[in-house]
Design an enzyme around this catalytic site. Structure first.
Site, PDB file in Angstrom:
ATOM      1  N   PHE A 148       0.854  -1.087   0.023  1.00 27.14           N
ATOM      2  CA  PHE A 148      -0.107  -0.018   0.141  1.00 27.14           C
ATOM      3  C   PHE A 148       0.878   1.486  -0.116  1.00 27.14           C
ATOM      4  O   PHE A 148       0.847   2.048   0.699  1.00 27.14           O
ATOM      5  CB  PHE A 148      -0.745  -0.003   1.274  1.00 27.14           C
ATOM      6  CG  PHE A 148      -1.894  -1.255   1.310  1.00 27.14           C
ATOM      7  CD1 PHE A 148      -2.817  -1.094   0.519  1.00 27.14           C
ATOM      8  CD2 PHE A 148      -1.545  -2.296   1.915  1.00 27.14           C
ATOM      9  CE1 PHE A 148      -4.002  -2.000   0.751  1.00 27.14           C
ATOM     10  CE2 PHE A 148      -2.644  -3.297   1.920  1.00 27.14           C
ATOM     11  CZ  PHE A 148      -3.734  -3.242   1.119  1.00 27.14           C
ATOM     12  N   GLY A 251     -10.428  17.927  -8.737  1.00 28.29           N
ATOM     13  CA  GLY A 251      -9.320  18.238  -9.484  1.00 28.29           C
ATOM     14  C   GLY A 251      -9.895  17.774 -10.824  1.00 28.29           C
ATOM     15  O   GLY A 251     -10.954  17.743 -11.364  1.00 28.29           O
ATOM     16  N   CYS A 258      -1.848   3.023 -10.585  1.00 37.00           N
ATOM     17  CA  CYS A 258      -2.504   2.239  -9.517  1.00 37.00           C
ATOM     18  C   CYS A 258      -4.138   2.518  -9.679  1.00 37.00           C
ATOM     19  O   CYS A 258      -4.780   1.200 -10.055  1.00 37.00           O
ATOM     20  CB  CYS A 258      -2.282   2.331  -8.156  1.00 37.00           C
ATOM     21  SG  CYS A 258      -0.707   1.908  -7.798  1.00 37.00           S
TER      22      CYS A 258
END
Length: 435
Positions: A148, A251, A258
């Site tokens: 992660f 955004g 990913c």
């Protein structure tokens, strides 16, 4: 207890894992087939721009806890081997396991009995169950230990993870306990579960973040219609402990190496299982729409109309990478917006502190000075949330620009600072500020 750890693959995940485990006192042998990369790493040259990584590699080389090689045979005596291999999306979006399926049988002929085989690569659910057959060895336990790591924060995330996931069948196996012990110095909570749950947890985590980002982008559009401020709405939401403040910033869309591939992979898995994962499919659709919405916002800011022409309009772009802290252009929404603007005839000059060129996009002139993007530009467009953009001399930029428009797709900038310099600030989901 120090272990001899083998790492297969010196890419983003493999190199970070190798360097960090060496720093924890383990003996690490990292194998990669790229001779030039291995030669550079032996000299301590790290091409990956991760804070702290080059220092860890140099330290591991200096104290002898870390070595790099192209010879897979050097893994014969390792206690554990971490598979950090690429699993890119294939032509249909499903993960391509070709590299893993090529390497694993070779390891089965090489590793000593009892060596623990650990999958760190992001792989489809059921991969751990398949590996014993690929290995051809019942004496090599398999553990799923998904990573992660965030780009730009990989070393920090390795040293201070939110959780460590260890999946085996059965969950509390000796191999699982052995892998969990590697992470004891981090003090992170360890989730011991079955292999399928561990594999799905990685996809589920990234897919949830994608949904959250798409949600706030739609919310920003709603705020524009109602005259609300998405920053205030998101702040209020984030104070709720059930929601949290992270990934609530609108955004130009989400991207990188990913989220796009993992959402696509999970959708394929859901389809194959006969599960309608509509909420995730909608998040992907919203993401594609968001990039087009940003282009419309630029047209409106420059021409006064969402259908106005950008042909011949000179635009300065601030940011090209998919996010701050990395030079990664893979599935970058900034690049996608730049491509669309170029396709509509705009003349583009861009600056990104970590990007020197944009392969395959000759229409964008990349410069090495942020002030050059403003020269004769009718508008400046902020596409990546680099903090240093806040500290630019905006009066100097205004003096060089031909127009007075800043389209801030990240809501990064201080509208008061821009107004003082003479710029109108067009944010996402926020009221227009002109003075």
């Amino acid at each position: 207890m120090a272990e001899h750890i083998g790492v297969v693959g010196a890419g983003y995940v493999g190199l970070t894992s190798a360097a960090c485990f060496a720093r924890l006192g383990h003996q690490v042998t990292c194998v990669d087939t790229d001779e030039s990369k291995v030669d550079a790493l032996r000299r301590g040259e790290v091409a990956i721009g991760e804070p702290g990584l080059a220092g860890l590699v140099a330290g591991g080389l200096a104290d002898g806890t870390l070595c790099f090689t192209t010879a897979q045979a050097q893994l014969h005596g390792v206690d554990l081997v971490l598979l950090c291999l690429p699993t890119p999306p294939g032509g249909d979006g499903r993960p391509d396991l070709g590299v893993l399926e090529h390497v694993v049988p070779q390891l089965g002929r090489l590793l000593r009995p009892g060596c623990v085989v650990v999958t760190k690569s992001t792989v489809p659910v059921g991969t751990a169950a398949r590996l014993p057959r690929l290995l051809g060895r019942p004496d090599l336990p398999v553990v799923s230990n998904p990573e992660f790591l965030r780009e730009g924060h990989a070393v920090e995330d390795f040293r201070h993870p939110d959780r460590v996931v260890v999946g085996t069948d059965p969950p509390d196996s000796a191999a699982a306990r052995r892998v969990a012990r590697l992470y004891e110095p981090t003090g992170a909570p360890v989730v011991r579960t079955d292999a399928a749950s561990a594999e799905l947890a990685k996809y589920a985590s990234n897919a949830f973040l994608a949904v959250k980002l798409s949600y706030v982008n739609v919310l920003a559009e709603l705020c524009e219609r109602f005259g609300a401020d998405v920053r205030e709405v998101a702040h209020t939401m984030g104070l709720d402990a059930r929601i949290g403040p992270h990934f609530l910033a609108p955004g130009p869309g989400w991207g990188g190496s990913c989220l796009p591939k993992d959402t696509t992979a999970l959708l394929h898995a859901a389809d194959a299982a006969g599960v309608d994962f509509g909420i995730l499919r909608d998040a992907v659709r919203v993401n594609a729409r968001q990039r087009a919405r940003v282009v419309r916002a630029v047209r409106r800011a420059v021409t006064g109309s969402v259908s106005g022409s950008l042909a011949g309009a000179r635009l300065g772009l601030l940011g090209l990478a998919f996010k701050a802290g990395t030079g990664d252009l893979r599935d970058s929404p900034a690049r996608a917006v730049a491509e669309e603007l170029a396709g509509q005839g705009a003349e583009l000059t861009a600056y990104d502190p970590a990007v020197g060129c944009v392969p395959g996009l000759d229409a964008v002139q990349v410069v090495d000075d942020p002030y050059l993007v403003a020269k004769d530009a009718v508008a400046l467009v902020v596409l990546t949330e680099w903090p240093e953009f806040r500290d630019l001399d905006w009066a100097r930029l205004a003096a060089a620009a031909a127009g007075t428009v800043v389209v801030d797709t990240r809501n990064l900038l201080d509208a008061d600072v821009l107004a003082a310099a003479g710029f109108a600030h067009h944010g996402v989901g926020v009221p227009l500020r002109t003075s």
